[in-house]
Design a protein around this motif. Structure first.
Motif, PDB file in Angstrom:
ATOM      1  N   ALA A   1       9.486   7.532   2.926  1.00  0.00           N
ATOM      2  CA  ALA A   1       8.574   8.644   2.303  1.00  0.00           C
ATOM      3  C   ALA A   1       9.336   9.714   1.710  1.00  0.00           C
ATOM      4  O   ALA A   1      10.375  10.150   2.377  1.00  0.00           O
ATOM      5  CB  ALA A   1       7.427   9.087   3.401  1.00  0.00           C
TER       6      ALA A   1
ATOM      7  N   THR B   1       2.017  11.058   6.208  1.00  0.00           N
ATOM      8  CA  THR B   1       1.946  10.487   4.621  1.00  0.00           C
ATOM      9  C   THR B   1       0.778  10.666   4.029  1.00  0.00           C
ATOM     10  O   THR B   1      -0.302  10.785   4.761  1.00  0.00           O
ATOM     11  CB  THR B   1       2.516   9.073   4.712  1.00  0.00           C
ATOM     12  OG1 THR B   1       1.652   8.207   5.175  1.00  0.00           O
ATOM     13  CG2 THR B   1       3.688   8.986   5.573  1.00  0.00           C
ATOM     14  N   SER B   2       0.510  10.305   2.787  1.00  0.00           N
ATOM     15  CA  SER B   2      -0.431  10.273   2.106  1.00  0.00           C
ATOM     16  C   SER B   2      -1.370   9.108   2.412  1.00  0.00           C
ATOM     17  O   SER B   2      -2.854   9.059   2.086  1.00  0.00           O
ATOM     18  CB  SER B   2      -0.145  10.154   0.505  1.00  0.00           C
ATOM     19  OG  SER B   2       0.420   9.330   0.232  1.00  0.00           O
TER      20      SER B   2
ATOM     21  N   ASP C   1      -0.038   7.534   7.609  1.00  0.00           N
ATOM     22  CA  ASP C   1       0.948   7.184   8.682  1.00  0.00           C
ATOM     23  C   ASP C   1       1.704   8.318   9.292  1.00  0.00           C
ATOM     24  O   ASP C   1       1.760   9.477   8.425  1.00  0.00           O
ATOM     25  CB  ASP C   1       2.318   6.476   7.964  1.00  0.00           C
ATOM     26  CG  ASP C   1       1.946   5.031   7.379  1.00  0.00           C
ATOM     27  OD1 ASP C   1       1.398   4.283   8.472  1.00  0.00           O
ATOM     28  OD2 ASP C   1       2.328   4.649   6.361  1.00  0.00           O
TER      29      ASP C   1
ATOM     30  N   TYR D   1      13.883  12.425   2.306  1.00  0.00           N
ATOM     31  CA  TYR D   1      13.059  11.396   2.570  1.00  0.00           C
ATOM     32  C   TYR D   1      13.125  11.364   4.027  1.00  0.00           C
ATOM     33  O   TYR D   1      14.099  11.813   4.710  1.00  0.00           O
ATOM     34  CB  TYR D   1      13.858  10.211   2.024  1.00  0.00           C
ATOM     35  CG  TYR D   1      13.831  10.033   0.555  1.00  0.00           C
ATOM     36  CD1 TYR D   1      12.757   9.615  -0.316  1.00  0.00           C
ATOM     37  CD2 TYR D   1      15.056  10.519  -0.268  1.00  0.00           C
ATOM     38  CE1 TYR D   1      12.970   9.478  -1.630  1.00  0.00           C
ATOM     39  CE2 TYR D   1      15.094  10.650  -1.248  1.00  0.00           C
ATOM     40  CZ  TYR D   1      14.267   9.959  -2.246  1.00  0.00           C
ATOM     41  OH  TYR D   1      14.256   9.833  -3.479  1.00  0.00           O
TER      42      TYR D   1
ATOM     43  N   PHE E   1       6.001   5.700  -0.229  1.00  0.00           N
ATOM     44  CA  PHE E   1       5.200   6.413   0.486  1.00  0.00           C
ATOM     45  C   PHE E   1       5.840   8.005   0.299  1.00  0.00           C
ATOM     46  O   PHE E   1       6.896   8.378  -0.127  1.00  0.00           O
ATOM     47  CB  PHE E   1       5.401   6.392   2.093  1.00  0.00           C
ATOM     48  CG  PHE E   1       5.006   5.106   2.614  1.00  0.00           C
ATOM     49  CD1 PHE E   1       3.781   4.542   2.502  1.00  0.00           C
ATOM     50  CD2 PHE E   1       6.227   4.390   3.340  1.00  0.00           C
ATOM     51  CE1 PHE E   1       3.703   3.114   2.586  1.00  0.00           C
ATOM     52  CE2 PHE E   1       5.943   3.261   3.567  1.00  0.00           C
ATOM     53  CZ  PHE E   1       4.628   2.503   3.439  1.00  0.00           C
ATOM     54  N   VAL E   2       4.633   8.977   0.365  1.00  0.00           N
ATOM     55  CA  VAL E   2       5.002  10.318   0.184  1.00  0.00           C
ATOM     56  C   VAL E   2       4.583  11.082   1.493  1.00  0.00           C
ATOM     57  O   VAL E   2       3.392  11.011   1.949  1.00  0.00           O
ATOM     58  CB  VAL E   2       4.444  10.987  -0.917  1.00  0.00           C
ATOM     59  CG1 VAL E   2       4.222  12.344  -1.016  1.00  0.00           C
ATOM     60  CG2 VAL E   2       4.757  10.319  -2.240  1.00  0.00           C
ATOM     61  N   ALA E   3       5.384  11.905   1.881  1.00  0.00           N
ATOM     62  CA  ALA E   3       4.991  13.020   3.237  1.00  0.00           C
ATOM     63  C   ALA E   3       4.267  14.281   2.681  1.00  0.00           C
ATOM     64  O   ALA E   3       5.051  14.751   1.700  1.00  0.00           O
ATOM     65  CB  ALA E   3       6.384  13.017   4.134  1.00  0.00           C
TER      66      ALA E   3
ATOM     67  N   VAL F   1       9.910   5.790   7.427  1.00  0.00           N
ATOM     68  CA  VAL F   1       8.743   5.476   8.193  1.00  0.00           C
ATOM     69  C   VAL F   1       8.628   4.411   8.792  1.00  0.00           C
ATOM     70  O   VAL F   1       8.279   4.435  10.025  1.00  0.00           O
ATOM     71  CB  VAL F   1       7.513   5.457   6.914  1.00  0.00           C
ATOM     72  CG1 VAL F   1       6.242   5.072   7.662  1.00  0.00           C
ATOM     73  CG2 VAL F   1       7.500   6.860   6.098  1.00  0.00           C
TER      74      VAL F   1
ATOM     75  N   SER G   1      -0.819  -0.306   1.388  1.00  0.00           N
ATOM     76  CA  SER G   1       0.346   0.214   1.723  1.00  0.00           C
ATOM     77  C   SER G   1       0.808  -0.276   3.157  1.00  0.00           C
ATOM     78  O   SER G   1       1.908  -0.222   3.574  1.00  0.00           O
ATOM     79  CB  SER G   1      -0.011   1.870   1.858  1.00  0.00           C
ATOM     80  OG  SER G   1      -0.601   2.080   3.013  1.00  0.00           O
TER      81      SER G   1
ATOM     82  N   GLY H   1       3.309   9.551  -5.489  1.00  0.00           N
ATOM     83  CA  GLY H   1       2.671   8.566  -4.514  1.00  0.00           C
ATOM     84  C   GLY H   1       1.227   7.882  -5.006  1.00  0.00           C
ATOM     85  O   GLY H   1       0.445   6.966  -4.298  1.00  0.00           O
TER      86      GLY H   1
END
Length: 199
Positions: free
Chosen positions: A156, A119-120, A123, A147, A99-101, A150, A71, A52
């Motif tokens: 993400a 998310t980072s 979101d 995943y 994105f990364v959760a 989003v 983003s 991310g």
């Protein structure tokens, strides 16, 4: 020669213009990037790594507010990712998902469970029919990559610590004559791994 501050590198004309346009477009809620059809202006040396982290000109972007702004204007067309404003569309590289959760909270239990991811870039999305969870498996190692959708077709990657916490909420369900271990959220069952592989 003195090394430039990474945050000074970001003020290149194109990145600066994108940031200003994103800020202006996002004043009344999320920018409607799906409605914009500006001309393609080439590729920007910007990359989102698997963890991310955003890089610009090979240097991590340290300002969270700027990353969050960028983003908000990502769009995926086909297999390619772009930053889009009403007047400009530039290509960027995404190693895995944009994105990364980094966290998840569950409310309720069983079929009534709802899992909300954060998310980072802040979101929040609750898994369900409009925001499915999917798990890709590495064909060689079998390692899962989970995943959550989003928005639009932007996913993400669910980070490892969050995914392992979610496994504790899993259940076994029959799907097409096969038992699967997976997660319930928003009235939908999301298969993660065949039950037989957990034996």
């Amino acid at each position: 020669m003195a090394k430039k501050d990474p945050e000074q590198l970001i003020v290149k004309p194109s990145a600066e213009n994108l940031a200003a346009a994103a800020k202006a477009a996002g004043k009344k809620g999320p920018p409607p990037v799906h409605l914009w059809n500006p001309p393609f202006c080439g590729d920007l040396d910007m990359e989102i790594r698997r963890d991310g982290t955003w890089f610009y000109l090979g240097t991590p972007i340290g300002r969270h507010g700027l990353v969050k702004l960028f983003s908000s204007i990502i769009r995926k067309d086909g297999d390619d990712y772009f930053l889009v404003t009403p007047v400009e569309k530039v290509g960027i590289r995404v190693v895995d998902a944009p994105f990364v959760a980094v966290d998840a909270n569950a409310a309720g239990a069983g079929r009534d469970q709802a899992i909300t991811f954060l998310t980072s870039v802040e979101d929040e999305v609750t898994a369900g029919p409009d925001h499915p969870i999917r798990v890709a498996r590495d064909p060689e190692t079998g390692e899962p990559s989970p995943y959550i959708l989003v928005r639009a077709n932007l996913e993400a990657l669910i980070d490892r610590k969050t995914f392992y916490r979610l496994i504790e909420l899993g259940a076994h369900e029959e799907r097409e004559g096969q038992s699967w271990f997976g997660l319930w959220s928003g009235g939908t069952f999301f298969p993660v791994i065949p039950s037989a592989e957990l034996a």
